[in-house]
Design a protein around this motif. Structure first.
Motif, PDB file in Angstrom:
ATOM      1  N   PRO A 133      -2.156  -1.813   2.617  1.00 14.34           N
ATOM      2  CA  PRO A 133      -0.910  -1.350   1.971  1.00 14.34           C
ATOM      3  C   PRO A 133      -0.795  -1.781   0.512  1.00 14.34           C
ATOM      4  O   PRO A 133      -0.420  -0.983  -0.353  1.00 14.34           O
ATOM      5  N   ALA A 137      -1.051   0.717  -2.906  1.00 15.80           N
ATOM      6  CA  ALA A 137       0.061   0.679  -3.857  1.00 15.80           C
ATOM      7  C   ALA A 137      -0.448   0.372  -5.266  1.00 15.80           C
ATOM      8  O   ALA A 137      -0.022   0.989  -6.251  1.00 15.80           O
ATOM      9  N   ASP A 177      -3.647   6.514  10.358  1.00 14.93           N
ATOM     10  CA  ASP A 177      -2.604   5.589   9.903  1.00 14.93           C
ATOM     11  C   ASP A 177      -2.853   5.175   8.451  1.00 14.93           C
ATOM     12  O   ASP A 177      -1.907   5.064   7.660  1.00 14.93           O
ATOM     13  N   ALA A 180      -1.727   7.845   6.161  1.00 15.79           N
ATOM     14  CA  ALA A 180      -0.266   7.894   6.080  1.00 15.79           C
ATOM     15  C   ALA A 180       0.268   6.791   5.175  1.00 15.79           C
ATOM     16  O   ALA A 180       1.205   7.013   4.388  1.00 15.79           O
ATOM     17  N   ILE A 181      -0.303   5.614   5.264  1.00 15.45           N
ATOM     18  CA  ILE A 181       0.118   4.505   4.404  1.00 15.45           C
ATOM     19  C   ILE A 181      -0.178   4.836   2.939  1.00 15.45           C
ATOM     20  O   ILE A 181       0.642   4.582   2.045  1.00 15.45           O
ATOM     21  N   ALA A 183      -0.416   7.859   1.648  1.00 15.29           N
ATOM     22  CA  ALA A 183       0.499   8.927   1.222  1.00 15.29           C
ATOM     23  C   ALA A 183       1.868   8.366   0.885  1.00 15.29           C
ATOM     24  O   ALA A 183       2.510   8.800  -0.086  1.00 15.29           O
ATOM     25  N   LYS A 184       2.316   7.406   1.663  1.00 16.22           N
ATOM     26  CA  LYS A 184       3.612   6.777   1.382  1.00 16.22           C
ATOM     27  C   LYS A 184       3.607   6.079   0.029  1.00 16.22           C
ATOM     28  O   LYS A 184       4.635   6.024  -0.669  1.00 16.22           O
ATOM     29  N   ALA A 185       2.417   5.596  -0.363  1.00 15.60           N
ATOM     30  CA  ALA A 185       2.289   4.949  -1.670  1.00 15.60           C
ATOM     31  C   ALA A 185       2.092   5.964  -2.795  1.00 15.60           C
ATOM     32  O   ALA A 185       2.037   5.584  -3.965  1.00 15.60           O
ATOM     33  N   GLY A 186       1.981   7.230  -2.437  1.00 20.94           N
ATOM     34  CA  GLY A 186       1.814   8.277  -3.439  1.00 20.94           C
ATOM     35  C   GLY A 186       0.390   8.752  -3.632  1.00 20.94           C
ATOM     36  O   GLY A 186       0.099   9.452  -4.603  1.00 20.94           O
ATOM     37  N   GLU A 188      -2.604  11.010  -2.149  1.00 18.30           N
ATOM     38  CA  GLU A 188      -3.112  12.025  -1.231  1.00 18.30           C
ATOM     39  C   GLU A 188      -4.310  12.698  -1.898  1.00 18.30           C
ATOM     40  O   GLU A 188      -4.231  13.831  -2.359  1.00 18.30           O
TER      41      GLU A 188
END
Length: 363
Positions: A133, A137, A177, A180-181, A183-186, A188
């Motif tokens: 994570p 980030a 997973d 997805a982590i 993508a959540k950080a921006g 892709e």
């Protein structure tokens, strides 16, 4: 003395077959590390690119440099190095770089195109799950500031060559997973890749945007008992340099660990463990002379070994096939690996530098 003959038509066939299994969803990266698994990186790289591969995969920046110095401009990913390697050279020559630790991310040269590698369960290279994570980030922040570009996210399967192994499903879930982590950080990125040779053949869920074909490119079926239609590309051969008829009770090679039990013909083969013939084949392996399979007699030495040809008529200069495609009496590289207690990768990459490679193709 010994000679490795590489069938580039077989390499092209294997590339087309594997790329076809991945298409239309995924591109194909041809893994040409370790001198293309001992087959010769430049002829193989040109062949796979002409046959449908769109990327080349190598271990080191030095391997990538060899491709670029030869004028090969296709996309290349390198993935194993310390934090002090020449990343600036890679940026200047459009070589993508893998990031497997937070320290590697910080060491990247400005403008690097990177593939973030997450450890999904192989417990080898790749970003530790606990660091993932924070790493994505940080990578997203660096990308927003124009310091680097995240082109891919990837991982490596531990047991795709073992159908039904529960680790495959667990790694697929962990990779999902990880995406997805990210993508959540921006993040892709356009290239997500997980499948190795076995994954290409047997785990379509692992194909994502790109697959990485390694051993299968060279014709070894990646899953025992599953025939994908690959063609073995390398034949290792030599010619008899000594032939002698001996009586029963004759000791052969070092320490006489082979003793003849009859009148027989001994044939000397000019290849040894310095050329990649494993010592473990002593009294265990075999070769082909004509249409006959003959056992290795006694210890394999550094430069030579002896074959018991029985009553077969053999003359100086006769061809001996150590391993090959398996179309006749010759053993395959898989058989050599089994006799030596290893895998085909080690046999192929172990064929020494003093063994010349020659190339055949009807194209």
């Amino acid at each position: 003395m010994a000679e490795a003959v590489v069938d580039l038509d077989a390499v092209a066939h294997n590339t087309r077959l594997l790329a076809g299994l991945a298409a239309p969803r995924a591109e194909t990266m041809a893994v040409v590390k370790a001198d293309a698994f001992g087959h010769g990186v430049l002829p193989v790289a040109r062949t796979v690119l002409a046959a449908g591969a769109t990327w080349l995969g190598v271990t080191s920046i030095a391997e990538a440099r060899r491709l670029r110095d030869a004028g090969i401009t296709a996309p290349v990913l390198a993935w194993l190095y310390g934090t002090g390697d020449d990343f600036a050279w890679a940026v200047r020559h459009d070589v993508d770089l893998s990031v497997s630790t937070p320290q590697h991310l910080e060491a990247m040269a400005p403008g690097a195109a990177v593939h973030l590698k997450v450890d999904t369960g192989l417990t080898r290279n790749g970003v530790a799950w606990s660091d993932w994570p924070s790493l994505v980030a940080r990578a997203a922040d660096l990308e927003r500031r124009g310091a680097l570009m995240v082109r891919g996210i990837w991982s490596h399967l531990a047991a795709a060559d073992d159908p039904g192994n529960p680790s495959v499903a667990l790694q697929l879930e962990r990779f999902s997973d990880a995406l997805a982590i990210a993508a959540k950080a921006g993040l892709e990125p356009p290239l997500r890749h997980l499948a190795n040779s076995a994954g290409i053949v047997d785990v379509p869920a692992s194909h994502y945007d790109m697959v990485r074909a390694g051993l299968a490119l060279y014709g070894v079926e990646p899953i025992e008992g599953v025939v994908a239609g690959l063609r073995r590309a390398m034949t290792l051969r030599a010619r008899a340099v000594n032939v002698k008829r001996v009586p029963p009770g004759t000791g052969v090679s070092y320490l006489h660990q082979y003793v003849t039990d009859r009148d027989t013909t001994m044939v000397l083969v000019p290849a040894g463990y310095a050329d990649g013939v494993p010592r473990q084949l002593s009294n265990r392996g075999a070769v082909a002379i004509g249409d006959r399979r003959c056992p290795i007699a006694g210890r394999v030495a550094m430069d030579q070994f002896v074959v018991d040809a029985g009553d077969l008529s053999v003359a100086l200069g006769d061809e001996i096939v150590l391993f090959g495609p398996g179309d006749g009496a010759e053993p395959t590289v898989e058989e050599w690996a089994a006799w030596a207690g290893t895998n085909p990768h080690e046999i192929l990459t172990g064929i020494g530098a003093r063994v010349p490679r020659t190339y055949t193709s009807v194209r």
